[in-house]
Design an enzyme around this catalytic site. Sequence first.
Site, mmCIF file in Angstrom:
data_model
loop_
_atom_site.group_PDB
_atom_site.id
_atom_site.type_symbol
_atom_site.label_atom_id
_atom_site.label_comp_id
_atom_site.label_asym_id
_atom_site.label_seq_id
_atom_site.Cartn_x
_atom_site.Cartn_y
_atom_site.Cartn_z
ATOM 1 C CB CYS A 88 -0.999 -0.047 1.148
ATOM 2 S SG CYS A 88 -2.358 1.144 0.943
ATOM 3 C CG HIS A 96 -4.075 -3.340 2.705
ATOM 4 N ND1 HIS A 96 -3.102 -2.946 3.591
ATOM 5 C CD2 HIS A 96 -4.684 -2.205 2.275
ATOM 6 C CE1 HIS A 96 -3.125 -1.628 3.710
ATOM 7 N NE2 HIS A 96 -4.070 -1.153 2.915
ATOM 8 C CD GLU A 136 -2.283 -6.180 5.145
ATOM 9 O OE1 GLU A 136 -2.548 -5.006 5.433
ATOM 10 O OE2 GLU A 136 -1.641 -6.503 4.121
#
Length: 212
Positions: free
Chosen positions: A81, A183, A185
């Site tokens: 990001c 992202h 994650e």
Amino acid sequence: MARIVIVDYGMGNLASVRNALRAVGFEAAVSDDPAAVAGADGLVLPGVGAFGTGMQNLARRGLDQAVRQAAAAGRPVLGICLGMQLLLAEGDEGGPRPGLGLLEGRVARLPDGLPLPQIGWNLVEPQRDHPLFAGLPTPFWAYFDHAYAVEGEPPSTALALTDYGRTYPSVVGRGNLLGIQFHPEKSSRAGLRMLANWGRMVCDLISTRPST
């Protein structure tokens, strides 16, 4: 075991990135120590926030030079990001500001007409084979949260593209440097697969180093 360091410069969801890496079998330390960052086997540069503030925080702690040193030594660096954006030459959030300059490209605000920031799921279209995409469908879905992206014609470093008001590189890379605009994650199985692939790339690089 690979020494993976998540760079702590005061801007990022550090715990969620560390937990995601742990979920795919890789332990990572969170550190704001330039020596630990420069000496890592692999670096993750996460980040949420403004480009200018991110660069200021890195410079204030001496982490900008530590990241550059690790990159110059051939250590794998993964920007996520804002962290991806900081790897580039320039960003215009709050006025033109230089980035780390490790990859070509300039970051600019996405066009008006769609809700900004872009928050939610969008398609990622890989443009070429890369170990980061191993085991992933083409295209695949990922979770985004940003209002700025690489502008202009996709640079030679563009590995995947996404469309939101305009087409922009959502994954960039050259050599040991990789950047992901979304992202991983937060991107379910696809994101975890990418983190696992990157962790294996770090380990593979360690295995090829000459013994000392």
